[in-house]
Structure formats: structure tokens, C-alpha cells
Design an enzyme around this catalytic site. Structure first.
Site, PDB file in Angstrom:
ATOM      1  N   TYR A  76       0.828  -1.213   0.000  1.00  0.00           N
ATOM      2  CA  TYR A  76       0.000   0.000   0.000  1.00  0.00           C
ATOM      3  C   TYR A  76       0.858   1.258   0.000  1.00  0.00           C
ATOM      4  CZ  TYR A  76      -3.661   3.326   0.782  1.00  0.00           C
ATOM      5  OH  TYR A  76      -4.508   4.377   0.617  1.00  0.00           O
ATOM      6  N   PHE A 128      -5.626  20.572 -24.786  1.00  0.00           N
ATOM      7  CA  PHE A 128      -6.355  19.356 -25.161  1.00  0.00           C
ATOM      8  C   PHE A 128      -7.758  19.436 -24.545  1.00  0.00           C
ATOM      9  CE2 PHE A 128      -7.538  14.883 -24.308  1.00  0.00           C
ATOM     10  CZ  PHE A 128      -7.651  14.485 -25.619  1.00  0.00           C
ATOM     11  N   ASP A 129      -8.734  18.678 -25.079  1.00  0.00           N
ATOM     12  CA  ASP A 129     -10.119  18.898 -24.616  1.00  0.00           C
ATOM     13  C   ASP A 129     -10.326  18.647 -23.121  1.00  0.00           C
ATOM     14  OD1 ASP A 129     -10.207  16.106 -24.846  1.00  0.00           O
ATOM     15  OD2 ASP A 129     -11.627  16.096 -26.515  1.00  0.00           O
ATOM     16  N   ASP A 219       2.359  20.379 -20.715  1.00  0.00           N
ATOM     17  CA  ASP A 219       1.516  19.198 -20.879  1.00  0.00           C
ATOM     18  C   ASP A 219       2.322  18.309 -21.824  1.00  0.00           C
ATOM     19  OD1 ASP A 219      -0.172  17.221 -21.715  1.00  0.00           O
ATOM     20  OD2 ASP A 219      -1.887  18.527 -22.126  1.00  0.00           O
ATOM     21  N   ALA A 221       2.483  15.043 -22.762  1.00  0.00           N
ATOM     22  CA  ALA A 221       2.016  13.683 -23.090  1.00  0.00           C
ATOM     23  C   ALA A 221       2.896  13.026 -24.156  1.00  0.00           C
ATOM     24  CB  ALA A 221       0.565  13.736 -23.568  1.00  0.00           C
ATOM     25  N   LYS A 262       0.586   7.669 -23.371  1.00  0.00           N
ATOM     26  CA  LYS A 262       1.153   7.856 -24.707  1.00  0.00           C
ATOM     27  C   LYS A 262       2.631   7.452 -24.652  1.00  0.00           C
ATOM     28  CE  LYS A 262      -2.588  10.681 -24.703  1.00  0.00           C
ATOM     29  NZ  LYS A 262      -3.477  10.806 -23.534  1.00  0.00           N
ATOM     30  N   HIS A 454     -19.354  14.684 -28.750  1.00  0.00           N
ATOM     31  CA  HIS A 454     -18.891  13.665 -29.694  1.00  0.00           C
ATOM     32  C   HIS A 454     -18.936  12.246 -29.124  1.00  0.00           C
ATOM     33  CE1 HIS A 454     -15.519  15.240 -27.451  1.00  0.00           C
ATOM     34  NE2 HIS A 454     -14.786  14.184 -27.727  1.00  0.00           N
TER      35      HIS A 454
END
Ligand code: F0G
Length: 462
Positions: A76, A128-129, A219, A221, A262, A454
Site C-alpha cells: 500500500y 487538449f479537450d 503538458d 504527453a 502515450k 462527440h
């Protein structure tokens, strides 16, 4: 392609475990798409032959990653796997404080909870969204300032992921300057064509942020893919390794949030990296309350092991070179077939210019969506629309009132999953559509949710 090319761009691995892919008949695909309300997100993955919906969490792992996973320590607190992960992230980024999270958007939520106050502004080359959504959920406003070249889809300028520095400076010196809570650079720019950000641009952003005392975050990624494109396109970095370039980018910023689904080469995971001790303490408290204890953050020990190995492997030049060559090769095959993609080719995805391929369809007939549906009907290929269906403004009757600036379709390329033979198949299916585009019909919306349209929208052939 010349044989010499192949010798230097060959994937530096062979395949050890394989997964069968489904081949439905044309009738089965037609029925599946109708059942899905003509929304590819509603398809079952086992109805899809080539799945290019996302490069996130869809990559193949390596033997070394799976061997490491078998050693995962599931304690843990204070697991051995945590220390291995922490040390790899510190070594990669140089940030002393490391917080694991289950995926990128959890990191965004926790970081923005501390970084942004209601009424503040987050400025980015492009959010990014989910990043945009988490800025808004923090009560702040997301402003995108992409460089001018980014909006010319055919311009093959090398760094169309750059931020518009003049616009950034104007914002910082203007009436809203005091409201800017962060400048967040997305590397590579997924929202605008997988385009890389130059080190020169990142350095200039760092200088502006210092001058105006604004936090500067990445960011990151696709930190490895951005580093590879810098090594290929930016003179001053030609002799540097991708690892050195990635580190130089992290060195410029105050911290980062990374979706490791990614370039972490794993199915799940993310991380926040920070220099500031007080910010770390605040984020850690939130992490423990919402993700898990700070030595696992919502991840299993075996995930931490795969990630620790993944972030090292992903920066191998031979891997990045072959992946970039594979995407570029697909872009060339498509260009030869008369299918325009956003130029120049990035690495993790190609963005088809559906507006140009299907000029007979008006934006309210959703040409990008129509092309995506046709790829599934003809070839069992799944991809994502990035056009008026995703970004356009609708009225209460679901009629399009403000079209998106471009009608694009993203072919995202999972890491180490599809060979050039699979991508040639994609090119052939697209080439057939390009021979007779008139046969592709438009769509109309039947029902749409008010938020994140979407994912849940249902359509019908117009
Ligand atoms: N930032 C960028 C630039 C991304 O592309 C993504 C995810 C995220 C943040 C969020 O990370 O999914 O781990 O929570 N992009 C995926 C895609 C979903 O398909 O482009 P996440």
C-alpha cells in the site's frame, strides 16, 4: 521508398505476442454502424479491423516491461515499484517532486486545483479537450494562442505547434495580464495536427513567464515525440539525443503534467512533476484524498514498473526514428492517392483534410464524420472526427449554426501495434474513397447531449 531508408528506419523490435483482429463483412459493418447510431465511440472494439481512434493507452508493451511488471510490488505504501518509478521520472525531468496519477486528466484536475483560482486564465498553444475542461472546472478560462502557421493546414513549417509569442506578450502586458495563472505548453500539439513545439519557442515562453512572474508548465504527453522532431528540425539540437532534448524542455518549465498512456508506453498512468515544495504539498493532499496514497496514486505496482521501463524505452532513437518514418510513409501514400493531410506529418497521428476530399458535403452534413464512417464501412477502420461535429456550434434542434474552422479526421497511430502493412491497407481504403468521393453521403444529428457531444451523439445518414 529506397532500400537504404528501410535499413535505418526498420522497427527495432520483433513481435512476440499477437492478438487476432476481426474482419467483418460489409453487411455486418453496415449493421454495426447503424446500431451504433453512426457514432464510432459506440462501436464494439471487436467489430473493428484497424483501430485508429486513439494513441492513448493502446500501445504494445515490451518484454522488459512485462518482466518488470512481474516484479511489481503491490504494498500500500512505499512500494519498491514506486521508488523505481519516482527515480525514473526524476531522472527524465529533473523535477524533485513526483506525484503519480492514474491518467493525465487526473493530474490536470489536481494541478489546476492548486494552480488556478476562479477568474484566472490558462494560456496555451492549444489545450487538449480534457485539459480545457479541467481549467473550466477550476473556475478559470482557457485561452489558445497557436502560431499563425498552425492555421494553414498545407504550410509545412517545421514547428506549427509553437505558441504565438507576440499574442502571449500582448496578453501578459494587457488589461487581462494580471489574471494569467499559468502558461501551459502542449508538446506535441495534439489539438492542432500533432505539430511539435521548438525549443526556441519554449525558451521564449520561459523568458516571458519569468518576466511576468507567471508559472510555466508543460503538458508533456508526447515528450519523446516532440524531442525527436526537435532533433530532426531544429538546427541547434541536431547533435543532441532525444533524452537530452526532452530534459532540456523540462528544465525550462516549473513543472509538468504528463499522460503516460502515450509516451509512457503503457495502458494507464500519468504523473505530475513539480519544483515548488508548497505546491507539491497542496497537490499531494488532494492526490491522497482523491487518487490514492502518494506512492501509488491510483496505479498498481505493476503499472508503475511498466511505466518506469516505458519512459526509458520511448526515448531510444531507433524506436522514434522508425515510428516517425512509418507515419511519414503513410502521409506520402495518402498524398500520392490525392488525400491531403495536415502538413508536415507529425508522429502520433495524421489529420485528414476531409473538407478538401469531400467538397460536395457542406459543414452541416459533417464531412469529417462522413469520411470516418466511410472508412469503417469500407475497411473496418475506426478514427475520430475533429471538425464541425466535435467543435461546431449547434442550435436547440441540433442544427449546425457555427461550423468548425476545419473539417478534419484524426488517424491516431498506436505505438508498436500496427506494421506498415496495416497502414498500407488504410492508405488503400482511403485511395478508393478518393477515386469516387461523391459516393460518400452526409449525416444529420438525431440526438446530442449538451456536454462532450462527440462521445454520445447519435446520427443518421442525411
Ligand atoms: N493532454 C494531451 C495533449 C492529450 O492528448 C491527452 C489525451 C490528455 C492530456 C489527457 O490524458 O487521456 O491520460 O487523461 N489524449 C487522448 C487522445 C485521449 O486520444 O488524444 P488522459
Amino acid at each position: 521508398m529506397q532500400p537504404a531508408d528501410r535499413r535505418t528506419t526498420l522497427p527495432p523490435y520483433r513481435i512476440k505476442v499477437v492478438e487476432p483482429i476481426p474482419f467483418l463483412t460489409a453487411d455486418e459493418r453496415r449493421a454495426a454502424l447503424a446500431d451504433a447510431g453512426y457514432n464510432p465511440f459506440n462501436l464494439r472494439a471487436d467489430q473493428i479491423t484497424i483501430d485508429l481512434l486513439s494513441d492513448s493507452g493502446t500501445g504494445a508493451t515490451s518484454t522488459l516491461q512485462e518482466a518488470a511488471a512481474a516484479l511489481g510490488d503491490e504494498s500500500y505504501a512505499g512500494a519498491r515499484s514506486w521508488f523505481r518509478f519516482r527515480d525514473e521520472i526524476r531522472d527524465l525531468t529533473g523535477y524533485p517532486h513526483v506525484l503519480p496519477v492514474h491518467q493525465g486528466r487526473a493530474g490536470e484536475r489536481i494541478l489546476f486545483g492548486d494552480l488556478l483560482k476562479p477568474g484566472q486564465i490558462s494560456i496555451s498553444n492549444t489545450h487538449f479537450d480534457t485539459t480545457h475542461a479541467n481549467v473550466v472546472l477550476a473556475g478559470a478560462q482557457a485561452v489558445n494562442l497557436p502560431c499563425a502557421a498552425a492555421t494553414d493546414l498545407d504550410d509545412d513549417a517545421p514547428f506549427k505547434g509553437d505558441i504565438d509569442l507576440d499574442a502571449l506578450e500582448r496578453t501578459l502586458t494587457g488589461p487581462d495580464g494580471h489574471r494569467v495563472g499559468v502558461v501551459l505548453m502542449t508538446i506535441t500539439n495534439n489539438g492542432l495536427g500533432a505539430q511539435p513545439v521548438s525549443m526556441a519557442n519554449l525558451t521564449a515562453v520561459r523568458d516571458l513567464c519569468r518576466r511576468f512572474d507567471v508559472p510555466f508548465f508543460l503538458d508533456a504527453a508526447r515528450f519523446a515525440e516532440n524531442a525527436w522532431l526537435v532533433s530532426q528540425r531544429e538546427e541547434a539540437y541536431r547533435d543532441k539525443t532525444p533524452r537530452e532534448i526532452a530534459r532540456a524542455a523540462f528544465d525550462l518549465a516549473d513543472g509538468c503534467v504528463i499522460s503516460l498512456k502515450k509516451d509512457g508506453l503503457s495502458a494507464i498512468g500519468g504523473v505530475i512533476g513539480l519544483r515548488d515544495e508548497a505546491r507539491y504539498a497542496a497537490c499531494e493532499a488532494n492526490l491522497i484524498a482523491t487518487e490514492g496514497f502518494s506512492t501509488y496514486g491510483g496505479l498498481a505496482g505493476h503499472d508503475l514498473e511498466r511505466l518506469a521501463q516505458g519512459v526509458r524505452e520511448v526515448l531510444e532513437p531507433a524506436y522514434l526514428r522508425s515510428r516517425a518514418a512509418s507515419t511519414a510513409r503513410l502521409a506520402r501514400l495518402l498524398a500520392d492517392a490525392g488525400v491531403a493531410t495536415v502538413a508536415p506529418a507529425g508522429i502520433h497521428a495524421l489529420y485528414l483534410n476531409a473538407g478538401r476530399l469531400l467538397p460536395h458535403l457542406a459543414p452541416h452534413q459533417f464531412p469529417g464524420h462522413a469520411l470516418g464512417c466511410q472508412l469503417f464501412l469500407d475497411g473496418g477502420i475506426r478514427c475520430a472526427e475533429l471538425g464541425s461535429l466535435y467543435l461546431g456550434g449547434l442550435d436547440d434542434a441540433h442544427q449546425l449554426v457555427t461550423p468548425a474552422p476545419f473539417e478534419l479526421v484524426r488517424l491516431a497511430i498506436p505505438r508498436r501495434v500496427y506494421t506498415d502493412a496495416h497502414l498500407e491497407y488504410v492508405a488503400e481504403v482511403l485511395a478508393d474513397i478518393a477515386k469516387d468521393p461523391q459516393r460518400v453521403g452526409g449525416y444529420r444529428i438525431v440526438s446530442a447531449p449538451p456536454l462532450l457531444r462527440h462521445f454520445k451523439v447519435r446520427l443518421a445518414p442525411a
